[in-house]
Design a protein around this motif. Structure first.
Motif, PDB file in Angstrom:
ATOM      1  N   GLN A  10       0.825  -1.199   0.000  1.00  0.00           N
ATOM      2  CA  GLN A  10       0.000   0.000   0.000  1.00  0.00           C
ATOM      3  C   GLN A  10       0.866   1.258   0.000  1.00  0.00           C
ATOM      4  N   TRP A  11       1.953   1.225   0.761  1.00  0.00           N
ATOM      5  CA  TRP A  11       2.839   2.382   0.814  1.00  0.00           C
ATOM      6  C   TRP A  11       3.404   2.673  -0.566  1.00  0.00           C
ATOM      7  N   ALA A  12       3.841   1.646  -1.261  1.00  0.00           N
ATOM      8  CA  ALA A  12       4.400   1.840  -2.598  1.00  0.00           C
ATOM      9  C   ALA A  12       3.370   2.460  -3.538  1.00  0.00           C
ATOM     10  N   GLU A  13       2.124   2.067  -3.387  1.00  0.00           N
ATOM     11  CA  GLU A  13       1.063   2.570  -4.252  1.00  0.00           C
ATOM     12  C   GLU A  13       0.603   3.976  -3.850  1.00  0.00           C
ATOM     13  N   LEU A  14       0.521   4.232  -2.551  1.00  0.00           N
ATOM     14  CA  LEU A  14      -0.060   5.486  -2.067  1.00  0.00           C
ATOM     15  C   LEU A  14       0.955   6.596  -1.769  1.00  0.00           C
ATOM     16  N   GLN A  15       2.231   6.279  -1.738  1.00  0.00           N
ATOM     17  CA  GLN A  15       3.250   7.259  -1.358  1.00  0.00           C
ATOM     18  C   GLN A  15       3.159   8.575  -2.131  1.00  0.00           C
ATOM     19  N   PRO A  16       2.869   8.556  -3.431  1.00  0.00           N
ATOM     20  CA  PRO A  16       2.783   9.849  -4.138  1.00  0.00           C
ATOM     21  C   PRO A  16       1.678  10.760  -3.608  1.00  0.00           C
ATOM     22  N   TYR A  17       0.660  10.193  -2.974  1.00  0.00           N
ATOM     23  CA  TYR A  17      -0.470  10.973  -2.479  1.00  0.00           C
ATOM     24  C   TYR A  17      -0.332  11.326  -1.002  1.00  0.00           C
ATOM     25  N   LEU A  18       0.413  10.518  -0.274  1.00  0.00           N
ATOM     26  CA  LEU A  18       0.609  10.726   1.162  1.00  0.00           C
ATOM     27  C   LEU A  18       1.912  11.479   1.358  1.00  0.00           C
ATOM     28  N   ASP A  19       1.855  12.797   1.189  1.00  0.00           N
ATOM     29  CA  ASP A  19       3.086  13.584   1.179  1.00  0.00           C
ATOM     30  C   ASP A  19       3.393  14.279   2.499  1.00  0.00           C
ATOM     31  N   THR A  20       2.531  14.082   3.520  1.00  0.00           N
ATOM     32  CA  THR A  20       2.696  14.802   4.774  1.00  0.00           C
ATOM     33  C   THR A  20       2.707  13.844   5.954  1.00  0.00           C
ATOM     34  N   ALA A  21       3.778  13.900   6.731  1.00  0.00           N
ATOM     35  CA  ALA A  21       3.878  13.102   7.954  1.00  0.00           C
ATOM     36  C   ALA A  21       3.495  13.976   9.138  1.00  0.00           C
ATOM     37  N   VAL A  22       2.758  13.399  10.067  1.00  0.00           N
ATOM     38  CA  VAL A  22       2.374  14.081  11.297  1.00  0.00           C
ATOM     39  C   VAL A  22       3.083  13.380  12.449  1.00  0.00           C
ATOM     40  N   LEU A  23       3.817  14.151  13.223  1.00  0.00           N
ATOM     41  CA  LEU A  23       4.560  13.624  14.363  1.00  0.00           C
ATOM     42  C   LEU A  23       3.954  14.179  15.653  1.00  0.00           C
ATOM     43  N   PRO A  24       3.172  13.357  16.374  1.00  0.00           N
ATOM     44  CA  PRO A  24       2.589  13.815  17.635  1.00  0.00           C
ATOM     45  C   PRO A  24       3.638  13.852  18.748  1.00  0.00           C
ATOM     46  N   VAL A  25       3.551  14.864  19.601  1.00  0.00           N
ATOM     47  CA  VAL A  25       4.466  15.015  20.730  1.00  0.00           C
ATOM     48  C   VAL A  25       3.625  15.271  21.981  1.00  0.00           C
ATOM     49  N   THR A  26       3.685  14.333  22.925  1.00  0.00           N
ATOM     50  CA  THR A  26       2.877  14.445  24.134  1.00  0.00           C
ATOM     51  C   THR A  26       3.537  15.330  25.171  1.00  0.00           C
ATOM     52  N   GLY A  27       4.851  15.255  25.316  1.00  0.00           N
ATOM     53  CA  GLY A  27       5.560  16.107  26.258  1.00  0.00           C
ATOM     54  C   GLY A  27       5.531  15.628  27.697  1.00  0.00           C
ATOM     55  N   LEU A  28       5.335  14.340  27.902  1.00  0.00           N
ATOM     56  CA  LEU A  28       5.351  13.806  29.266  1.00  0.00           C
ATOM     57  C   LEU A  28       6.774  13.782  29.807  1.00  0.00           C
ATOM     58  N   THR A  29       6.893  13.910  31.119  1.00  0.00           N
ATOM     59  CA  THR A  29       8.216  13.873  31.764  1.00  0.00           C
ATOM     60  C   THR A  29       8.388  12.666  32.675  1.00  0.00           C
ATOM     61  N   GLY A  30       7.303  11.990  32.994  1.00  0.00           N
ATOM     62  CA  GLY A  30       7.345  10.905  33.965  1.00  0.00           C
ATOM     63  C   GLY A  30       6.962  11.402  35.351  1.00  0.00           C
ATOM     64  N   GLY A  31       6.859  12.706  35.513  1.00  0.00           N
ATOM     65  CA  GLY A  31       6.492  13.280  36.801  1.00  0.00           C
ATOM     66  C   GLY A  31       5.004  13.559  36.924  1.00  0.00           C
ATOM     67  N   GLU A  32       4.231  13.111  35.951  1.00  0.00           N
ATOM     68  CA  GLU A  32       2.792  13.366  35.968  1.00  0.00           C
ATOM     69  C   GLU A  32       2.065  12.303  36.801  1.00  0.00           C
ATOM     70  N   MET A  33       1.064  12.750  37.504  1.00  0.00           N
ATOM     71  CA  MET A  33       0.143  11.831  38.162  1.00  0.00           C
ATOM     72  C   MET A  33      -0.654  11.151  37.047  1.00  0.00           C
ATOM     73  N   PRO A  34      -1.206   9.966  37.286  1.00  0.00           N
ATOM     74  CA  PRO A  34      -1.944   9.284  36.213  1.00  0.00           C
ATOM     75  C   PRO A  34      -3.013  10.161  35.552  1.00  0.00           C
ATOM     76  N   HIS A  35      -3.756  10.926  36.325  1.00  0.00           N
ATOM     77  CA  HIS A  35      -4.802  11.763  35.722  1.00  0.00           C
ATOM     78  C   HIS A  35      -4.196  12.884  34.880  1.00  0.00           C
ATOM     79  N   GLU A  36      -3.001  13.351  35.221  1.00  0.00           N
ATOM     80  CA  GLU A  36      -2.340  14.382  34.418  1.00  0.00           C
ATOM     81  C   GLU A  36      -1.846  13.810  33.095  1.00  0.00           C
ATOM     82  N   ALA A  37      -1.324  12.590  33.132  1.00  0.00           N
ATOM     83  CA  ALA A  37      -0.898  11.930  31.890  1.00  0.00           C
ATOM     84  C   ALA A  37      -2.105  11.682  30.990  1.00  0.00           C
ATOM     85  N   THR A  38      -3.206  11.274  31.601  1.00  0.00           N
ATOM     86  CA  THR A  38      -4.434  11.065  30.832  1.00  0.00           C
ATOM     87  C   THR A  38      -4.891  12.359  30.182  1.00  0.00           C
TER      88      THR A  38
END
Length: 140
Positions: A10-38
């Motif tokens: 599918q990638w080989a077939e669709l690559q010409p049309y899928l020209d934009t990558a989205v990179l999500p960044v959550t920004g967690l530090t490990g110091g969050e309480m469970p509800h803060e991470a949620t």
């Protein structure tokens, strides 16, 4: 489209049309309480929905960078990821964050950062749509 939805064929077939990558960044530090991470993950989901739904068929959302504070070292790491995404054929890379960052003078390697505003409110669908369309038209 999520990265996991694409087979090699599918990638080989669709690559010409899928020209934009989205990179999500959550920004967690490990110091969050469970509800803060949620809360951070829910905020990231809400911001991602603004780009994933209306632009499905032209973007590929990659796995999120969950942990990392917005420091020079982390920004360097993000730049490397963005460079690698371009290296495999993406013309555009968009970083989506769960938190507000001052991107003034910061080189992330991305073409656009979509994020909540300073007070934590997510941007409007119209603002995101306009920013993405300007990027694709070369006006960003």
């Amino acid at each position: 489209m999520k990265f996991s939805e694409l087979s090699a064929e599918q990638w080989a077939e669709l690559q010409p049309y899928l020209d934009t990558a989205v990179l999500p960044v959550t920004g967690l530090t490990g110091g969050e309480m469970p509800h803060e991470a949620t809360a951070a993950l829910e905020r990231l989901r809400d911001v991602l929905d603004l780009i994933e739904n209306p632009f499905k068929g032209r973007i590929v959302t990659y796995p999120a960078c969950q942990y990392g504070e917005w420091t020079p070292a982390f920004i360097t790491q993000l730049k490397g990821v963005c460079d690698n995404l371009r290296g495999i054929g993406f013309k555009h890379v968009i970083i989506v964050t769960a938190f507000y960052v001052s991107s003034e003078g910061v080189e992330t390697g991305s073409d656009l950062i979509i994020q909540p505003v300073e007070n934590g409110q997510i941007p409007s669908p119209a603002e995101v749509s306009d920013a993405v369309r300007k990027l694709w038209l070369g006006r960003a």
